[in-house]
Design an enzyme around this catalytic site. Structure first.
Site, PDB file in Angstrom:
ATOM      1  N   HIS A   1       0.822  -1.214   0.000  1.00  0.00           N
ATOM      2  CA  HIS A   1       0.000   0.000   0.000  1.00  0.00           C
ATOM      3  C   HIS A   1       0.852   1.258   0.000  1.00  0.00           C
ATOM      4  CE1 HIS A   1       0.274   1.303   4.317  1.00  0.00           C
ATOM      5  NE2 HIS A   1       0.412   0.012   4.566  1.00  0.00           N
TER       6      HIS A   1
ATOM      7  N   GLU B   1      -5.067   1.175   2.793  1.00  0.00           N
ATOM      8  CA  GLU B   1      -4.770   0.141   3.787  1.00  0.00           C
ATOM      9  C   GLU B   1      -4.849   0.673   5.207  1.00  0.00           C
ATOM     10  OE1 GLU B   1      -2.360  -2.494   6.447  1.00  0.00           O
ATOM     11  OE2 GLU B   1      -2.141  -0.356   6.028  1.00  0.00           O
TER      12      GLU B   1
END
Length: 354
Positions: free
Chosen positions: A65, A206
């Site tokens: 992420h 995330e």
């Protein structure tokens, strides 16, 4: 670390990317990866995906992420002071007295998080985000609203630092290092004759909801996926080694072990590490990983997952710190593992072939 690679990572670290506002960093990631990938894909939530060998039936997804923790503006008082909520797991105490980049709807501006002078009592007791505020120099709510609004995002304003030409210290190493590592894996694998399809995703969100990983895995439907993230180093003062795994900077990549982790994928990673004499460290994830792996695992018919992490000191602070050597070792580990795959691997755990 080669200068060109170093420059790419530094550019990513200089780019604000709070969760849900990753567009600028994704464009930079794509601009780097496009020279090596066979395809670049994007989706409606903002994921950027570099694909190698897209026609291969056996597909592996790497997800790292690119978003970072930050703040979201909640209200502005009559004097122009800005109050906010956390965007992800930010530590309020680490923010006191820091500079802030406010990504306003009209312009990007600088502010500071106020701190009570020691002469006036200083900071006492527990401090929550509700106790903090930003001072951007506005003199009224009316003036502030000309440049910022409720829901605008902010990040702490810091510059990356190199420590003894050994470590990198910056905010947001969690997890722009993961997105960077995946970009380097794509670059190195582009020179290989692969038997599998490799899908390297710089995922979004995330730190807040892991939705990016879900969209990526649901769209790609990989045979298995690896989350590329960071984990807690425990090699500095005031850490209780009895409560956490022993993880050291320059000790090598960290593999997770626990119920969510697919044993065969870990075996292939360990085999690659042995082949290249890459040291490995381990952490336990008994029930969940708290990373993109959890969301990817539950897409479609289910996706076998593993988690490879970079040791990181001072998690979710403005001075997160990692080792260059660990970054290089993790890149080599993933490249070796992926180029060794034939595309005929059997992921059924009841078939004893490892």
């Amino acid at each position: 670390m080669a200068d060109t690679k170093y420059d790419v990572l530094m550019d990513l670290l200089h780019t604000p990317s709070p969760s849900s506002m990753e567009m600028e960093i994704q464009k930079k990631w794509i601009n780097y990866v496009k020279d090596y990938a066979d395809e670049i894909r994007t989706d409606h939530v903002g994921n950027a995906i570099g694909v190698l060998n897209p026609d291969a039936p056996f597909k592996v997804l790497l997800a790292g992420h690119c978003d970072e923790i930050g703040f979201i503006i909640q209200r502005i008082d009559e004097r122009g002071f800005i109050f906010f909520e956390k965007l992800g797991g930010i530590n309020p105490k680490a923010a006191i007295g820091m500079r802030v980049t406010v990504l306003g709807y009209q312009e990007t501006l600088t502010g500071v998080i106020g701190v009570n002078a020691q002469h006036h009592g200083g900071i006492k007791g527990d401090v929550g985000v509700q106790d903090l505020y930003m001072d951007c120099g506005f003199q009224s709510k009316e003036e502030a609203l000309k440049k910022v609004q409720i829901g605008d995002l902010c990040v702490l304003k810091t510059d990356p630092e190199i420590l003894q030409d050994r470590y990198i210290s910056a905010r947001g190493l969690d997890n722009r290092t993961g997105a960077f590592i995946i970009a380097e894996v794509i670059r190195k694998l582009s020179e290989k004759d692969l038997s599998i399809g490799v899908y390297g995703a710089s995922t979004v969100n995330e730190e807040t909801n892991m939705g990016g990983a879900y969209f990526a895995a649901a769209g790609i439907e990989p045979d298995f996926a690896i989350a590329v993230d960071v984990t807690f180093a425990t090699d500095y003062p005031n850490v209780d080694p009895k409560k956490l795994a022993e993880v050291h900077l320059e000790g090598g990549p960290v593999l997770a072990k626990g119920a969510p982790i697919h044993r065969k994928v870990n075996h292939w990673l360990e085999k690659a590490a042995k082949e290249k004499s890459i040291p490995l460290q381990y952490e336990l994830t008994p029930d969940a990983t708290r990373t993109d792996a959890d969301k990817m695992r539950y897409t479609g018919k289910g996706v076998p997952v593993a988690l490879v992490s970079l040791p990181l000191r001072y998690m979710h602070s403005p001075v997160e710190t990692v080792s260059k050597k660990d970054i290089d070792k993790e890149i080599d580990l993933l490249v070796t593992m992926l180029e060794n795959l034939t595309g005929k691997e059997d992921l059924n755990l009841l078939h004893d072939d490892v």
